[in-house]
Design an enzyme around this catalytic site. Structure first.
Site, PDB file in Angstrom:
ATOM      1  N   ARG A 188      26.674  32.038  26.279  1.00 46.39           N
ATOM      2  CA  ARG A 188      26.676  33.456  25.925  1.00 46.39           C
ATOM      3  C   ARG A 188      28.109  33.844  25.542  1.00 46.39           C
ATOM      4  NH1 ARG A 188      24.220  38.544  26.689  1.00 46.39           N
ATOM      5  NH2 ARG A 188      25.730  40.201  27.158  1.00 46.39           N
ATOM      6  N   HIS A 232      26.646  46.978  36.259  1.00 46.91           N
ATOM      7  CA  HIS A 232      26.061  45.889  35.485  1.00 46.91           C
ATOM      8  C   HIS A 232      26.675  44.556  35.889  1.00 46.91           C
ATOM      9  CE1 HIS A 232      29.567  47.459  33.332  1.00 46.91           C
ATOM     10  NE2 HIS A 232      29.718  46.283  32.742  1.00 46.91           N
ATOM     11  N   ASP A 235      32.610  49.825  34.742  1.00 48.41           N
ATOM     12  CA  ASP A 235      33.831  49.761  33.938  1.00 48.41           C
ATOM     13  C   ASP A 235      34.679  50.997  34.236  1.00 48.41           C
ATOM     14  OD1 ASP A 235      32.927  47.423  32.789  1.00 48.41           O
ATOM     15  OD2 ASP A 235      32.011  48.444  31.069  1.00 48.41           O
ATOM     16  N   HIS A 278      29.586  45.381  38.735  1.00 49.96           N
ATOM     17  CA  HIS A 278      30.747  46.263  38.681  1.00 49.96           C
ATOM     18  C   HIS A 278      30.434  47.427  37.740  1.00 49.96           C
ATOM     19  CE1 HIS A 278      31.039  43.798  35.091  1.00 49.96           C
ATOM     20  NE2 HIS A 278      31.843  44.704  34.562  1.00 49.96           N
TER      21      HIS A 278
END
Length: 328
Positions: free
Chosen positions: A262, A252, A197, A195
């Site tokens: 993570r 990303h 941002d 996607h």
């Protein structure tokens, strides 16, 4: 989130997988104390829409304390976390990303950074103030961008982030380890799908676990080496429009790790809802036409919310080539 058996993984077959990628050594690294920082930031935003920020002035102790608070929350019993969900869009979410069918190997908590409209569900979750992400990184970075592009006044971008009506938010993402990834025949389980941002700028800090990948101009996906002491800056869709395409909004995604969790913290710098988004006059060369239709941030935000993650959201707001040529 409980680590699944192979049978459970089969039930999550809707979560996408992707092929492994190698670490990319060409990520631009910007030292804010470098006299050439403004030039290097502009070059990074033009080529990658992404860079790593070092010597940023934010104490590592603050970041690790905030990370510890995040881990404490995500380690709570599921029944406790569910009390601050489902997201509306603020609050706690698990696997489901947005309202349109996207899912991932992820838990998250989305908070509004505007204290006047903070959700009651999430108000008491975090006592630490994430505004330092904005003040120390978002505003300083956009100030350097303005300098590098010759934008006047210099604070035209940063003041949108500091506005009392700024529509910015703070997101905590948790990607649990998934040891049974080996059952995926060498492929990686996607934690957060590809996607861009929507906002002006994103400021990300993560722990020392791999997973973040960006897409280069030629369509190649590469892995970003983790660095828990640094911040990573993303150009958002709104900034791509405001620079008339000179800066590109970077695509990303995040993949799951087999053995380590993570944890990432992201500040999304958004303008006030009523702000009109269009190329800045000082960016346009003489006679240059805008590539985009003017829209408000509210209009774009609503449009993005109705889309899937991988959709090209700016496509709905691009001017047709014929119309641009007709005005030249």
């Amino acid at each position: 989130m409980v680590v699944p058996s192979q049978t459970a993984l089969d039930r999550y077959s809707v979560i996408k997988t992707c092929k492994p990628t190698g670490f990319f050594s060409g990520i631009p690294v910007i030292n804010l104390t470098n006299p050439d920082a403004k030039t290097l930031i502009v070059e990074a935003c033009q080529e990658f829409g992404f860079f790593k920020l070092v010597n940023h002035g934010v104490p590592l102790e603050f970041m690790t304390r905030l990370e510890a608070l995040a881990i404490n929350f995500f380690n709570l019993p599921q029944s406790e976390k569910d009390k601050v969900g489902p997201p509306d869009p603020f609050g706690y979410g698990n696997k489901r990303i947005g309202p349109n069918g996207d899912v991932g190997w992820i838990e998250y908590l989305l908070l509004n950074t505007n204290p006047q409209i903070t959700s009651n569900k999430t108000f008491s979750i975090f006592q630490e103030n994430p505004q330092i992400f904005r003040e120390e990184n978002g505003q300083r970075s956009t100030g350097f961008m303005a300098d590098g592009l010759g934008i006047e006044p210099r604070n035209v971008l940063s003041k949108l982030l500091s506005d009392e009506k700024s529509d910015s938010c703070f997101r905590l993402n948790y990607y649990p380890p998934c040891p049974e990834l080996q059952a995926l025949s060498g492929r990686n389980l996607v934690g957060f799908g590809e996607h861009t941002d929507p906002q002006i700028i994103s400021v990300l800090r993560s722990n020392n676990t791999t997973g973040l990948q960006i897409c280069l101009r030629d369509g190649t996906w590469v892995s970003v080496p983790p660095d828990q002491a640094s911040f990573f800056i993303n150009v958002g869709d709104a900034l791509q429009v405001m620079t008339n395409g000179r800066f590109r909004s970077v695509k990303h995604r995040v993949i799951a790790d087999t053995m380590k969790s993570r944890v990432s913290m992201i500040y999304f710098g958004g303008p006030p809802l009523s702000e009109k988004i269009a190329p800045l006059p000082s960016v346009l060369a003489e006679g240059e036409e805008s590539l985009y239709e003017q829209f408000t941030w509210c209009e774009y935000k609503n449009s993005a919310y109705k889309s899937r993650l991988a959709d090209y959201r700016l496509g709905l707001f691009e001017k047709k080539l014929q119309a641009i040529l007709a005005n030249v």
